[in-house]
Enzyme design. Structure first.
Site: not given
Ligand code: PGA
Length: 254
Positions: A10-12, A98, A100, A170, A176, A216, A237-238
């Site tokens: 998930n590159w966001k 998601h 967010e 999640e 994050g 994470s 994500g990250g």
């Molecule tokens: P993260 O994000 O790996 O940076 O914690 C995961 C996500 O929000 O899909």
């Protein structure tokens, strides 16, 4: 048959087209072996989908995901992107709900149900996200919180639609933050999610659902999380923005 094990990036809202190209090229240069029941999915920003899809052409079990789609079919909705548009450029998956999107764009259970319906009508595969905020975890009410997310947005679907479905759990406090759920916390919630789905749709359907863990996940903890019996990979994500990290995470799938 083993249910699908999936490493989903998930590159966001990160990278430029040039950086995205470089990242995918680097990743494809690193040997990563996907077995028949394993998939790598790249959840990339809308403007990069077409390009990344082309770069993945001919790569075994490698797919692209949009990070969102509209809950409307078409029309005067300036700035929105429809499921049909995504399908027309051969997008495979769409990340739906998601945390967010729920938090910053006020997506409700009902909106998410509409988006999932449109995905099915269009032939896109949803990756449905759920997970509780910190206050809910501290109050130890995460099980009922997640159950409501599932029942409100998924329970109108039929067993056929949910066979082979993909859910991402999640916990918001782990996204994050560098704070992952422990292997036990992840397994416990994943088993809970599977039992909710089994209660409504039966064990065969529930066992076919891939439940990904997100929050994470890094190269150095992926294997321990993924080897839990009800964890079928991750939404990353990250660490998905670093080619060596994400390649190692793909190679950590069971
Ligand atoms: P993260 O994000 O790996 O940076 O914690 C995961 C996500 O929000 O899909």
């Amino acid at each position: 048959m083993m249910r699908k094990q999936i490493a989903a990036a998930n590159w966001k809202m990160n990278l430029t087209l040039q950086q995205a190209d470089q990242l995918i090229d680097e990743l494809l240069d690193i040997p990563h072996d996907l077995k028949d029941y394993q998939e790598a999915v790249f959840g990339v920003p809308f403007p990069f989908l077409f390009n990344i899809k082309n770069k993945l052409a001919g790569k075994k079990n490698s797919f692209v995901a949009a990070q969102n789609c509209s809950d409307k079919n078409a029309g005067a909705y300036t700035g929105e992107v429809s499921a049909a548009m995504l399908k027309s450029i051969a997008v495979d998956y769409v990340i739906i709900g998601h945390s967010e999107r729920r938090e910053y764009f006020n997506e409700s259970h009902a909106t998410l149900a509409d988006k999932i319906n449109i995905c099915f009508e269009t032939g896109l595969k949803p990756i449905f996200c759920c997970g509780e905020p910190l206050a809910i975890r501290e109050a130890e009410t995460q099980n009922s919180f997640v159950e409501t997310q599932l029942t409100e947005s998924l329970f109108h679907l039929n067993a056929q639609q949910l066979t082979g479905f993909v859910i991402a759990y999640e916990p918001i406090w782990a996204i994050g933050t560098g704070k992952t759920a422990s292997n036990e916390q992840a397994q416990e919630m994943h088993a809970h999610i599977r039992s909710i789905m089994a209660g409504q749709y039966g064990a065969v359907v529930a066992d076919s659902i891939s439940i990904l863990y997100g929050g994470s996940v890094k190269a150095n903890n992926a294997k321990a999380i993924f080897c839990q019996p009800d964890v079928d990979g991750g939404l990353i994500g990250g660490a998905s923005l670093v080619a060596t990290e994400f390649a190692a995470i793909i190679n950590s799938l069971k």
